[in-house]
Design an enzyme around this catalytic site. Structure first.
Site, PDB file in Angstrom:
ATOM      1  N   ASN A 149       0.798  -1.233   0.000  1.00 59.29           N
ATOM      2  CA  ASN A 149       0.000   0.000   0.000  1.00 59.29           C
ATOM      3  C   ASN A 149       0.827   1.279   0.000  1.00 59.29           C
ATOM      4  O   ASN A 149       0.326   2.330  -0.409  1.00 59.29           O
ATOM      5  CB  ASN A 149      -1.023  -0.009   1.143  1.00 59.29           C
ATOM      6  CG  ASN A 149      -0.377  -0.073   2.506  1.00 59.29           C
ATOM      7  OD1 ASN A 149       0.699  -0.636   2.660  1.00 59.29           O
ATOM      8  ND2 ASN A 149      -1.025   0.492   3.496  1.00 59.29           N
ATOM      9  N   GLU A 247       4.482  -3.413  12.173  1.00 58.31           N
ATOM     10  CA  GLU A 247       3.428  -2.415  12.004  1.00 58.31           C
ATOM     11  C   GLU A 247       2.292  -3.105  11.271  1.00 58.31           C
ATOM     12  O   GLU A 247       2.487  -3.608  10.163  1.00 58.31           O
ATOM     13  CB  GLU A 247       3.919  -1.205  11.190  1.00 58.31           C
ATOM     14  CG  GLU A 247       4.912  -0.334  11.916  1.00 58.31           C
ATOM     15  CD  GLU A 247       4.383   0.249  13.214  1.00 58.31           C
ATOM     16  OE1 GLU A 247       3.149   0.316  13.398  1.00 58.31           O
ATOM     17  OE2 GLU A 247       5.220   0.618  14.056  1.00 58.31           O
ATOM     18  N   CYS A 281      -3.195   1.952   6.616  1.00 54.08           N
ATOM     19  CA  CYS A 281      -3.413   1.393   7.957  1.00 54.08           C
ATOM     20  C   CYS A 281      -3.908   2.476   8.906  1.00 54.08           C
ATOM     21  O   CYS A 281      -4.494   2.174   9.941  1.00 54.08           O
ATOM     22  CB  CYS A 281      -2.146   0.729   8.478  1.00 54.08           C
ATOM     23  SG  CYS A 281      -0.694   1.747   8.314  1.00 54.08           S
ATOM     24  N   GLU A 458       8.796   3.224  14.479  1.00 55.70           N
ATOM     25  CA  GLU A 458       9.532   3.522  13.258  1.00 55.70           C
ATOM     26  C   GLU A 458       9.647   5.041  13.113  1.00 55.70           C
ATOM     27  O   GLU A 458       8.900   5.787  13.714  1.00 55.70           O
ATOM     28  CB  GLU A 458       8.793   2.973  12.042  1.00 55.70           C
ATOM     29  CG  GLU A 458       8.614   1.473  12.090  1.00 55.70           C
ATOM     30  CD  GLU A 458       8.368   0.872  10.723  1.00 55.70           C
ATOM     31  OE1 GLU A 458       9.327   0.756   9.950  1.00 55.70           O
ATOM     32  OE2 GLU A 458       7.213   0.532  10.444  1.00 55.70           O
TER      33      GLU A 458
HETATM   34  P1  NDP Z   1       0.404  -9.611   4.224  1.00 55.44           P
HETATM   35  O1  NDP Z   1       0.590  -9.341   5.665  1.00 55.44           O
HETATM   36  O2  NDP Z   1       0.210 -11.010   3.823  1.00 55.44           O
HETATM   37  O3  NDP Z   1       1.655  -9.052   3.384  1.00 55.44           O
HETATM   38  C1  NDP Z   1       2.613  -8.116   3.834  1.00 55.44           C
HETATM   39  C2  NDP Z   1       4.007  -8.579   3.433  1.00 55.44           C
HETATM   40  O4  NDP Z   1       4.338  -9.777   4.143  1.00 55.44           O
HETATM   41  C3  NDP Z   1       4.117  -8.952   1.944  1.00 55.44           C
HETATM   42  O5  NDP Z   1       5.403  -8.612   1.476  1.00 55.44           O
HETATM   43  C4  NDP Z   1       3.901 -10.441   1.982  1.00 55.44           C
HETATM   44  O6  NDP Z   1       4.354 -11.138   0.843  1.00 55.44           O
HETATM   45  C5  NDP Z   1       4.685 -10.810   3.222  1.00 55.44           C
HETATM   46  N1  NDP Z   1       4.357 -12.113   3.781  1.00 55.44           N
HETATM   47  C6  NDP Z   1       3.214 -12.828   3.641  1.00 55.44           C
HETATM   48  N2  NDP Z   1       3.307 -13.991   4.314  1.00 55.44           N
HETATM   49  C7  NDP Z   1       4.538 -14.021   4.891  1.00 55.44           C
HETATM   50  C8  NDP Z   1       5.225 -14.960   5.705  1.00 55.44           C
HETATM   51  N3  NDP Z   1       4.670 -16.109   6.074  1.00 55.44           N
HETATM   52  N4  NDP Z   1       6.472 -14.677   6.120  1.00 55.44           N
HETATM   53  C9  NDP Z   1       7.049 -13.514   5.774  1.00 55.44           C
HETATM   54  N5  NDP Z   1       6.461 -12.578   4.982  1.00 55.44           N
HETATM   55  C10 NDP Z   1       5.207 -12.833   4.557  1.00 55.44           C
HETATM   56  O7  NDP Z   1      -0.773  -8.708   3.686  1.00 55.44           O
HETATM   57  P2  NDP Z   1      -1.524  -8.777   2.272  1.00 55.44           P
HETATM   58  O8  NDP Z   1      -0.733  -8.021   1.284  1.00 55.44           O
HETATM   59  O9  NDP Z   1      -1.885 -10.195   1.930  1.00 55.44           O
HETATM   60  O10 NDP Z   1      -2.853  -7.979   2.621  1.00 55.44           O
HETATM   61  C11 NDP Z   1      -3.886  -8.606   3.371  1.00 55.44           C
HETATM   62  C12 NDP Z   1      -4.499  -7.632   4.361  1.00 55.44           C
HETATM   63  O11 NDP Z   1      -3.486  -7.129   5.230  1.00 55.44           O
HETATM   64  C13 NDP Z   1      -5.103  -6.369   3.740  1.00 55.44           C
HETATM   65  O12 NDP Z   1      -6.386  -6.589   3.297  1.00 55.44           O
HETATM   66  C14 NDP Z   1      -5.034  -5.419   4.901  1.00 55.44           C
HETATM   67  O13 NDP Z   1      -6.132  -5.624   5.761  1.00 55.44           O
HETATM   68  C15 NDP Z   1      -3.769  -5.799   5.627  1.00 55.44           C
HETATM   69  N6  NDP Z   1      -2.625  -4.942   5.263  1.00 55.44           N
HETATM   70  C16 NDP Z   1      -2.236  -3.992   6.142  1.00 55.44           C
HETATM   71  C17 NDP Z   1      -1.207  -3.146   5.814  1.00 55.44           C
HETATM   72  C18 NDP Z   1      -0.754  -2.084   6.739  1.00 55.44           C
HETATM   73  O14 NDP Z   1      -0.166  -1.110   6.302  1.00 55.44           O
HETATM   74  N7  NDP Z   1      -0.964  -2.230   8.022  1.00 55.44           N
HETATM   75  C19 NDP Z   1      -0.534  -3.204   4.527  1.00 55.44           C
HETATM   76  C20 NDP Z   1      -1.000  -4.268   3.671  1.00 55.44           C
HETATM   77  C21 NDP Z   1      -2.003  -5.087   4.047  1.00 55.44           C
HETATM   78  P3  NDP Z   1       3.413 -11.243  -0.472  1.00 55.44           P
HETATM   79  O15 NDP Z   1       3.752 -10.060  -1.225  1.00 55.44           O
HETATM   80  O16 NDP Z   1       3.782 -12.512  -1.149  1.00 55.44           O
HETATM   81  O17 NDP Z   1       2.006 -11.269  -0.017  1.00 55.44           O
END
Ligand code: NDP
Length: 478
Positions: A149, A247, A281, A458
């Site tokens: 995001n 975060e 977020c 952060e």
């Molecule tokens: P994730 O938490 O899955 O992804 C965030 C990052 O973590 C990505 O780079 C992802 O890789 C990576 N990741 C996923 N699984 C693992 C793991 N087992 N070990 C290490 N790294 C991992 O979020 P999503 O992108 O799937 O979004 C899903 C929901 O999360 C959204 O709908 C929202 O609600 C929330 N979200 C919140 C954010 C915030 O700023 N607080 C930001 C983004 C999402 P990959 O790219 O392969 O998925």
């Protein structure tokens, strides 16, 4: 179609497995091909980082400053072009894409300065003839895992302090947005970042992310993303005794009191709830409005929400870009469907076609909701806001705090007394008075409480808490 590789030990390395990066405004637009790595690529990146660590940890503050300053300067000079890439791959409007790139530039410049401002403490011992010196040292090799995001700002605000304080980095950007992270890698390399100090491994969280978190050569992990993934990473890091910073999500409240200035409250909620397609977020998702202003506020907010122009991120007239991908769009639409069952009334929220193959959704307002509904407990992460009516300030504050999250909390009021009380009693890491819950500065701490964050803050000078470790030395001079 241009192919993009991973950066390991200063070399661009192909791991095959090229994945298409597509534009959510129009998925027929392929931005480029990106080589997705695996656990073996992470092994190589960590080995390169470990080899580079002693020299980078011992590099002069001037050397670190120069790399970061040049990176920041280049990002600013190329903000228009990089902002366009960002809008193409993530879907936020061009103005937001350029703004976020400028933010990344400012972050690098800020930490260039911080590299020069590192200091310790010298204090007399409680024992005679002994001096005590307290210094900060790098943590070592840090693994950075970032979400889609804020595809340039978040990699920047993790990478810049990591490098400023003498750490080496392995970055895994989100699978949906590798392009901006690749640009950071290119610019760091052009800016004289020594080989192996910064490494980029693109790929899936389940392979590359897991390999970073579990790798014995990674000393610390900084993660931004969902609460579920954060919880999993925290448990792994706890077991492996790694320093970890998380975060995660929010369900941020915005309280609107009877004495609020109506235009300020409406524009703050419009921005906080719907801009960046609600994919922040810090987005305001629970609008807690007291009875006296409720009807006027809802009428004006709904009117302005319905006038927002949803469209292609690169169209200058667009105010709300597409949702990031089909999976997120479906999740948003499911929540709108749930709101039709839970809320008294739903305005907007439908899928829009706009004659393009994009993931467009009209912003949605859920009226007549209560705080115990699922739409008010779970993070939606789309352009959706709920109205919760409260009888007065105390009830509004209680509702604001009644959530498992605690990232950002806002209040709109002209009462100094209410604003002061809210600042003290809001259970959140960041409090906004007459401002949207989203939209923060880069030189001060960012982070939350409860399920929103874990570990040190952060950004700003507080970033040193995570990216350094403290050493206390005793010197007998007798
Ligand atoms: P994730 O938490 O899955 O992804 C965030 C990052 O973590 C990505 O780079 C992802 O890789 C990576 N990741 C996923 N699984 C693992 C793991 N087992 N070990 C290490 N790294 C991992 O979020 P999503 O992108 O799937 O979004 C899903 C929901 O999360 C959204 O709908 C929202 O609600 C929330 N979200 C919140 C954010 C915030 O700023 N607080 C930001 C983004 C999402 P990959 O790219 O392969 O998925």
């Amino acid at each position: 179609m241009k192919k993009h590789d991973n950066l390991i030990a200063g070399q661009w390395v192909s791991h095959g497995n090229y994945q298409e990066n597509r534009n959510p405004s129009d998925i027929s637009d392929v931005i480029g091909l990106y080589s997705y790595g695996d656990a073996a690529a992470v092994d190589d990146a960590v080995a390169a980082a470990r080899e580079a660590l002693p020299a980078w940890a011992a590099a002069t503050p001037q050397a670190r400053h120069d790399v970061l300053e040049k990176t920041g300067r280049t990002l600013a000079e190329r903000a228009e072009e990089i902002g366009r890439l960002l809008s193409r791959e993530e879907g936020k409007t061009l103005a937001e894409g350029i703004g976020e790139t400028m933010r990344a530039a400012q972050v690098f410049k800020f930490f260039a300065g911080e590299a020069l401002r590192q200091a310790g403490e010298l204090t007399p011992s409680v024992r005679p003839e002994i001096d005590v010196e307290i210094t900060r040292e790098p943590v070592g090799v840090v693994g950075l895992i970032t979400p889609w995001n804020f595809p340039i700002a978040i990699p920047a605000w993790k990478t810049a302090p990591a490098l400023a304080y003498g750490n080496c980095v392995v970055l895994k950007p989100a699978d949906l947005t590798p392009g901006c992270a690749h640009v950071i890698a290119e610019i760091l390399q052009e800016s004289g970042c020594p080989d192996g100090v910064f490494n980029l491994v693109m790929g899936r969280g389940s392979t590359v992310g897991e390999a970073i978190v579990t790798h014995p050569g990674v000393d610390a992990v900084s993660f931004t993303g969902s609460a579920a993934t954060g919880q999993h990473i925290a448990e792994t890091c706890g077991r492996l005794r790694k320093k970890v910073q998380l975060e995660m999500g929010g369900k941020n409240p915005m309280v609107v009191l009877d004495d609020a200035d109506l235009p300020t409250a409406v524009s703050g909620c419009l921005n906080g709830t719907f801009f960046s397609t609600g994919q922040r977020c810090t987005a305001s998702s629970r609008l807690i409005v007291t009875e006296g202003i409720h009807d006027a506020f809802v009428e004006e907010l709904a009117k302005q929400m319905l006038a927002l122009k949803v469209g292609d991120a690169l169209d200058p007239a667009t105010q709300i870009g597409p949702v990031v991908d089909g999976k997120q769009l479906q999740s948003n639409l499911d929540y709108v469907e749930l709101a039709r069952q839970e809320a008294h009334e739903v305005i907007g929220g439908e899928r829009l076609s706009l004659g393009k193959q994009g993931f467009y959704q009209a912003p949605a307002l859920f009226l007549g909701t209560s705080n115990d509904m699922r739409i008010n407990r779970e993070e939606i992460f789309g352009p959706c806001g709920s109205i919760i009516k409260a009888s007065g300030y105390e009830e509004a504050l209680a509702v604001a705090n009644d959530t498992e999250f605690g990232l950002s909390a806002g209040i709109c009021t002209t009462s100094l007394k209410a604003a002061r009380d809210f600042r003290r009693r809001a259970e959140a890491g960041m409090v906004m008075v007459n401002l949207p819950t989203a939209g923060v500065d880069y030189h001060v701490p960012f982070g939350g409480r409860k399920a929103s964050s874990f570990g040190p803050r952060e950004q700003g000078r507080y970033a040193a808490e995570f990216y350094t470790t403290v050493k206390t030395s005793y010197v007998f001079a007798g």
